[in-house]
Scaffold this motif. Sequence first.
Motif: not given
Length: 89
Positions: A47-74
């Motif tokens: 919650k220190k990072v920001g409100n729920s909109i910011v947290r969900h954006r970081l979770t969904g778009i930046e983190s999970a999507e970034s991993y999904r696009l690079q999944e074959e490299r792991f």
Amino acid sequence: KYSESLKKNKDFNIYNRKGTSYANKYLVMYVLENGTGQNRLGISVSKKVGNSIVRHRLTGIESAESYRLQEERFRCGLDIIVIARIGAK
């Protein structure tokens, strides 16, 4: 394709103590082998990072999507915990 989610609090606590950590200005990542043929990904944003909109954006778009696009490299058989820092917003 190759992954499932880590959602339980106990899963996150184990890796904070045992996993190898990698960090930069925006994220901390813990990696530990899980002994299975697939990866498991857990994402945590405080919650220190920001409100729920910011947290969900970081979770969904930046983190999970970034991993999904690079999944074959792991390689398979890893548990990966990603924790967003305050600077990530």
